[in-house]
Design an enzyme around this catalytic site. Structure first.
Site, PDB file in Angstrom:
ATOM      1  N   CYS A  24      12.632 -12.778 164.122  1.00 59.77           N
ATOM      2  CA  CYS A  24      13.274 -12.830 162.809  1.00 59.77           C
ATOM      3  C   CYS A  24      12.387 -13.569 161.829  1.00 59.77           C
ATOM      4  CB  CYS A  24      14.646 -13.496 162.900  1.00 59.77           C
ATOM      5  SG  CYS A  24      14.568 -15.233 163.387  1.00 59.77           S
ATOM      6  N   ASP A  74      -8.503   5.059 129.480  1.00 62.72           N
ATOM      7  CA  ASP A  74      -9.844   5.243 128.951  1.00 62.72           C
ATOM      8  C   ASP A  74     -10.026   6.748 128.709  1.00 62.72           C
ATOM      9  OD1 ASP A  74     -12.680   4.790 128.441  1.00 62.72           O
ATOM     10  OD2 ASP A  74     -12.999   5.668 130.429  1.00 62.72           O
ATOM     11  N   ASP A 120     -14.662  -0.621 131.797  1.00 64.35           N
ATOM     12  CA  ASP A 120     -13.200  -0.687 131.912  1.00 64.35           C
ATOM     13  C   ASP A 120     -12.736  -1.868 132.753  1.00 64.35           C
ATOM     14  OD1 ASP A 120     -12.770   1.683 130.441  1.00 64.35           O
ATOM     15  OD2 ASP A 120     -13.216   2.888 132.204  1.00 64.35           O
TER      16      ASP A 120
END
Length: 784
Positions: free
Chosen positions: A30, A457, A679
């Site tokens: 768990c 772009d 970019d």
């Protein structure tokens, strides 16, 4: 699995080399277990960070070079869990050996303990189904004891051992809840059986709950163990399906390569393991075979199936000079390939590594879940104690009070809570990878569903990225040959798409290209240098209208021509020249007033799918913006053709990042799509960066999501899979909380039995994982 990185000190200097290690963790049940393993790993000196994924059961640790696997494994074992080397990092034989060592025994299948436990439990649970018909029969207490004991202390031993270790370490987990609950029911049964025997010896027959028969709870303890085992088996089986994408990618790795040794008539082909192939080796790939390496085609022509790497369903033509990717399937022809990269540096290996890292990482939403899970087990134990005390205070008796407390402990399930987020992310990233969307940053996957604005772009993203010189004009007193010769000189060493277009035009017209001195790029503006054109040495510059204004050069009569070409959607570059007096030095020429010599217009066709991509984004309710360094006229023309909401042109790389920052300050969640070096700043500035794999490595490193083929429709698909994944995370967390919010009070009020609680707990984890697995059906919206 490991790789090295550099850590920085607070002052920004490099302080130490970090490496990443991965461990396969065993024994976790768990999120409380996850938290304890992470805590143990972080305590190891030299460990910078540790993250454990409960869905993959792997730990990823960043540590200084002195930290070894053995040190980390010892810390995990001390915390009560198992640690092994990640199998993928071993050879096949070693992996088999490790697996055998980790699971000693006769090699029974995983479902064998579940089946054996169920067969032992069934004789106790089966008769209970007859009780509604008035048939109150159960095996004798002795037979119940014989059947329940091997289930509880044999098949359930793992829960008791793990629960004891958790208790010894001062924490709690699901194992502790199951162990306490089942041992309490078993102990209560022993006590009632003993009390009944004492009463019989004293001549006072005991009375049970059903027509005088003694009612014990052996079946409850055995049923809970069996149901939890069944749930764990189903959960593990479902979890394995979440890694199908990784296994499919790993299956693309061929084991052997056919290497050509020697040249000419003496050349021969040898089959060697792929691991022995080196960069520069020549590999022969026959029809139908998988390419074993990345490289460039030296000989041959064939169609190659790259669908499992790029998501492109149609085979693509590869001929001499073309790049090919390892893992792709060769079609009809023989290809001879010179190896460019091998091993961990191949495209396939990098894809697998990125997907694995994304699946290992924790999503931001998981932090809240971890905080809740840290206090979950102690709270449940507290509720169980209060439940028992409350029922005893109400006069229900020790038996009823204990059973209700046991039911509270059994129904609590932190497993579903911990699995909701990682399983959805694993399936989502795997489904995306199959369609050519590589998500390397899990935060980007989670953030993309919130995107409101998509910024593009232009060149190479919305356009094909292969511009050509479509118009050329010279100023008065000059000719087009001079303009083309000077432009080709400036662009002879550049790999920019516009530079290639100029060189292609010069080659087509057989233009002599003079050498260039002191050539350099002016970022965001153009290129400059010294060259001798038509017998006159001069300083030349080729660039944007923005640079022209900064140089204070007058465009003259060419201005009207530039506007007309821009209205057609062309990109325009201005050629300027500086000359000095006869015999002037180069430095004197560089500072002389510039004059406009000519004008070049470049045309770059829009990608056929660009308009459809924009339309799909608008259908998702998103705003579209184009950010380009091109002139405004060309940008507006493209914007009109595609139906973009906004166009911003003549931007430097830093300007694009500033625009994105401004949009974010306005409350927009921005995704940036680009492919070039310029970019990178805007990809980092955006909330989500998406790069095209056809672009530069810098852009791909800056972006959280890489589109493995140049199809911009994948942008809408990336946002769509993010939305669906986030929806599955929310659904999983809702059901995980709902099970406990509803189940624990019902158990505390005595409305559930331990058997029903065990079934509900097992079902909760399985249902959360199964719901996440529905994402595997996602195919995206593009043509396949």
């Amino acid at each position: 699995m490991s790789h090295t990185a550099t850590a920085s000190s607070p002052d920004g200097s490099a302080s130490a080399d970090l490496h990443t290690l991965q461990l396969q963790i065993g024994g976790m049940t768990c999120t409380a277990c996850v938290a304890r393993v992470e805590k143990a790993l972080k305590k190891v000196p030299g460990v910078q960070s540790a993250s454990v994924n409960p869905a993959t059961e792997r730990a990823q640790v960043q540590a200084t070079a002195g930290v070894s696997f053995a040190t980390l494994a010892a810390a995990v074992v001390k915390a009560g869990y198992e640690a092994r080397v990640v199998p993928d990092e071993l050879g096949a034989d070693a992996a088999d050996a490790a697996g055998s060592a980790a699971t000693p025994g006769p090699g029974w299948p995983e479902w064998a303990p579940v089946l054996a436990s169920a067969l032992l439990t069934l004789p106790m649970v089966g008769p209970m189904l007859l009780w509604p018909l008035g048939l109150h029969w159960m095996p004798s207490p002795w037979w119940q004891f014989v059947l329940a004991t091997p289930v509880l202390l044999g098949f359930g031993l793992r829960f008791h051992v793990a629960g004891f270790k958790a208790l010894r370490n001062g924490s709690g987990n699901m194992d502790l809840l199951v162990s306490l609950g089942t041992l309490a029911a078993y102990g209560l049964s022993l006590w009632l059986w003993w009390r009944h025997g004492q009463a019989q010896q004293a001549g006072h027959p005991g009375h049970g709950a059903h027509g005088g028969a003694l009612h014990l709870y052996f079946e409850a303890s055995a049923s809970v163990i069996t149901l939890v085992l069944l749930g764990k088996w189903l959960e593990a089986r479902a979890r394995r399906q979440t890694t199908d994408a990784i296994r499919a990618l790993q299956a693309l790795r061929p084991g052997l390569a056919r290497v050509r040794v020697g040249t000419g008539a003496a050349a021969q082909e040898l089959e060697v393991p792929v691991a022995q192939v080196a960069v520069g080796d020549v590999v022969v790939v026959r029809p139908g075979e998988r390419l074993p390496v990345d490289g460039r085609v030296l000989e041959g022509r064939s169609h190659v199936d790259e669908s499992l790497i790029t998501g492109e369903s149609l085979p693509v033509l590869r001929e001499v000079g073309a790049h090919v990717t390892g893992g792709a399937i060769n079609g009809e022809g023989v290809l001879v390939v010179r190896t460019d990269s091998v091993g961990a540096e191949t495209t396939l290996a990098r894809i697998i590594r990125m997907v694995e890292n994304a699946q290992m990482a924790k999503a931001p939403i998981q932090r809240l879940v971890d905080q809740v899970s840290a206090v979950f087990v102690p709270v449940v134990l507290g509720v169980a104690v209060l439940t028992g005390l409350a029922w005893a205070w109400q006069g229900a008796g020790l038996e009823a009070a204990l059973i209700h407390a046991v039911t509270v402990m059994v129904i609590a399930c932190p497993c579903a809570l911990g699995l909701a987020t990682p399983t959805a992310i694993m399936v989502g990233t795997g489904a995306a990878a199959r369609q050519g969307i590589l998500i390397k940053d899990v935060a980007a996957l989670e953030q993309a569903h919130r995107v409101t604005t998509v910024a593009f772009d232009k060149t190479g993203t919305l356009t094909v990225g292969q511009p050509a010189v479509v118009h050329l004009a010279a100023a008065a007193g000059h000719d087009e040959g001079e303009v083309l010769q000077a432009a080709a000189a400036l662009q002879q060493h550049s790999d920019h798409p516009l530079a290639r277009a100029v060189r292609t035009r010069a080659q087509a017209q057989h233009t002599e290209v003079p050498p260039l001195d002191d050539g350099q790029a002016v970022p965001g503006r153009g290129v400059q240098g010294l060259a001798t054109v038509q017998g006159q040495r001069a300083w030349w510059g080729l660039g944007s209208a923005r640079w022209l204004r900064e140089l204070q050069a007058e465009p003259g009569p060419l201005a009207a021509l530039a506007e007309a070409w821009q209205a057609e959607g062309c990109s325009v570059s201005w050629l300027v020249r500086r000359t000095g007096q006869p015999g002037a030095s180069d430095s004197a020429m560089s500072s002389a007033p510039p004059e406009v010599i000519g004008l070049l217009a470049f045309g770059d066709a829009l990608k056929p799918e660009a308009a459809d991509a924009v339309a799909r984004l608008k259908a998702l309710g998103l705003r579209t913006v184009m950010l380009t360094g091109d002139n405004r006229g060309s940008g507006l023309a493209v914007g009109r053709q595609l139906g973009l909401d906004e166009v911003q042109a003549e931007l430097l790389p830093g300007d694009k990042a500033d625009v994105i920052t401004a949009l974010r300050q306005q409350g927009q969640v921005v995704a940036m799509v680009g492919d070039g070096l310029n970019d990178a700043p805007s990809l980092v500035a955006a909330d989500v960066g998406l790069s095209m794999s056809t672009g530069t490595d810098v852009a791909m490193e800056a972006a959280g999501i890489t589109l493995m083929r140049g199809d911009v429709r994948l942008v809408a698909d990336a946002i769509d899979i993010s939305r669906r994944t986030h929806q599955k995370i929310r659904q999983g967390l809702f059901w995980a909380f709902a099970y406990n919010v509803l189940g624990i009070p019902l158990a505390a009020l005595g409305m559930l039995s331990p058997v029903m609680a065990g079934a509900a707990m097992a079902f909760s984890s399985v249902s959360v994982v199964s719901n996440a697995l529905l994402l595997r059906r996602w195919k995206g919206s593009g043509p396949r």
